[in-house]
Scaffold this active site. Structure first.
Site: not given
Length: 353
Positions: A31, A211, A248, A275-276
Site C-alpha cells: 500500500e 532471472p 535492482g 506495468l514497468e
C-alpha cells in the site's frame, strides 16, 4: 515486538511533535508503494504522520524517511487507543489507502477522513463504515455507484493508483534488444526457443535475460549456450543472450527494449510487474498465468499495451508482429491522468479544512 504492541495500545507522547500533520495510513509495504507517487507530492505541501499495520512494513518504512515526518504503528482498534492517538497528534485529516476498515478508528476519531484507491466488495462492514468518510476516491465508476447506494456522499472515481508509472532514470545501450524480466526456471526454455526462431529474421537482435532469482543467472547462461547462443553477462553486450546477475536494475533496463517479456506468467506463479516496461512506451508480452496481476493485465490490454500468449508458438507470432510494426503505447499518458485526478481531489478537499 512487545514495545510495538505497547505503542499500539498506548500511543507515544512523541506524537505531539507531529501536531497538525496530515495522517496517512498505509497498512503494508504494498500500500505504501502504491500511494508513494501521491505521497511525494503531498509531502511538499504538508507535514506527514505515517502509520502502518504490518510488522514487516516498519523496517522497510524506516528506510523511506524522506516521505514522512513521523512514523508510528496504527493504534489498536479500540476507542481508548484511537482517541489517545488523535488527542496527541491532532491531525489535519486522515487518508486511508485501500480497504482498511477499522471500526474504532473510523467511528471514534473526529478527524476528517479520506479513503483512496478504494473498491467495492459489498461487505456489511463496508456498507456501515463507508458513509463515515468525508471523501472517497475509488478505482472505477461502478465502485462509485455501489458506494453511493451505501449512503456515501462525496465519492469520485480517478482510477487505480497501481497504474501510476514510477520510472527511474533508465539505462542507455546501443543495439536492438528484447528484455525478458523476472524469468523463472521452467519458462526460460520457452523464451530461448522463441528467441532462436526470431533470430532467423532479426539477426542483430539481442536478448537481455533477467532471472527472478539472481542465483539462476549461471544456470540460464548454460541453457542459452545449450541452445547455441553466444552469451555474456551485463555490462558486456557481445553476446546474443546477455544475462543480468545483479539486483535492482530491471526497471532501468526496460527502456532499451523494443519489446518486454515479463516472467512468472509462463509457469504457475501468477505474474510480476507488467506495468514497468509500458511506462517507457514498450509493449509487454506475458504468458497465461496472470492471476496475481489480473487488474494490471486488463488495464494494459484495454490500453493496447499488453499481450497474452499461451505458448512458444504464440510468443514467436506476437514477437514477429510487434517487431514488424512500431506500436504506440500511451500508458504513461493515462498514468498522468490518474495521478492528476487524485491530486486535484485531495488538494481541493484539504484546502477546505
Amino acid at each position: 515486538m512487545q514495545f510495538e504492541v505497547l505503542k499500539r495500545f498506548f500511543p507515544k507522547e512523541s506524537l505531539k511533535n507531529c501536531k497538525g500533520a496530515l495522517w496517512v495510513h498505509t497498512a503494508s509495504i504494498g500500500e505504501f508503494n502504491t500511494f508513494l507517487p501521491i505521497l511525494k507530492e503531498l509531502k511538499r505541501e504538508h507535514r506527514i504522520l505515517l502509520t502502518y499495520f504490518s510488522p514487516r512494513a516498519r523496517e522497510y518504512l524506516k528506510t523511506k524517511s524522506d516521505f514522512y515526518d513521523c512514523l508510528h504503528p496504527l493504534p489498536l482498534d479500540n476507542p481508548f487507543s484511537v482517541k489517545r492517538f488523535e488527542e496527541l497528534s491532532k491531525p489535519k485529516a486522515l487518508i486511508v489507502v485501500e480497504r482498511e476498515f477499522w471500526p474504532s478508528l473510523i467511528i471514534f476519531t473526529k478527524v476528517p477522513k479520506i479513503l483512496v484507491n478504494a473498491y467495492a466488495k459489498g461487505s456489511l462492514i463496508e456498507k456501515i463504515l463507508s458513509k463515515k468518510f468525508d471523501l472517497i476516491i475509488m478505482r472505477t465508476q461502478e465502485d462509485v455507484e455501489k458506494f453511493k447506494t451505501f449512503g456515501a456522499k462525496r465519492v469520485f472515481s480517478c482510477g487505480n493508483l497501481k497504474f501510476i508509472c514510477q520510472k527511474g532514470k533508465g539505462i542507455k545501450l546501443k543495439g536492438e534488444f528484447i528484455v525478458a524480466g523476472s524469468i523463472h526456471t521452467g519458462e526460460v526454455e520457452i523464451i530461448l526457443k522463441a528467441f532462436k526462431e526470431i533470430k532467423k529474421t532479426y539477426s542483430s537482435l539481442k536478448l537481455i535475460l533477467v532471472p527472478r532469482h539472481i542465483e539462476n543467472a549461471k544456470i540460464f547462461e548454460k541453457k542459452a549456450r545449450d541452445f547455441g547462443f553466444k552469451t555474456s553477462f551485463f555490462e558486456n553486450l557481445e553476446g546474443d543472450v546477455i544475462l543480468v546477475d545483479r539486483f535492482g536494475i530491471l526497471k532501468e533496463l526496460y527502456p532499451v527494449g523494443k519489446i518486454a517479456i515479463v516472467g512468472g506468467t509462463f509457469v504457475n506463479i501468477g505474474g510480476h510487474n507488467l506495468l514497468e516496461p509500458t511506462c517507457w512506451g514498450i509493449p509487454v508480452i506475458y504468458g497465461p498465468y496472470t492471476h496475481k496481476v489480473n487488474d494490471l493485465k486488463e488495464f494494459l490490454e484495454k490500453e493496447g499495451a499488453g499481450f497474452e500468449v499461451k505458448n512458444e508458438t504464440e510468443l514467436v507470432t506476437k514477437l514477429t508482429e510487434l517487431l514488424s510494426v512500431k506500436k504506440e503505447i500511451k500508458v504513461e499518458e493515462k498514468s498522468r491522468e490518474i495521478k492528476g485526478c487524485y491530486l486535484e481531489k485531495l488538494r481541493e478537499f484539504l484546502r477546505g479544512l
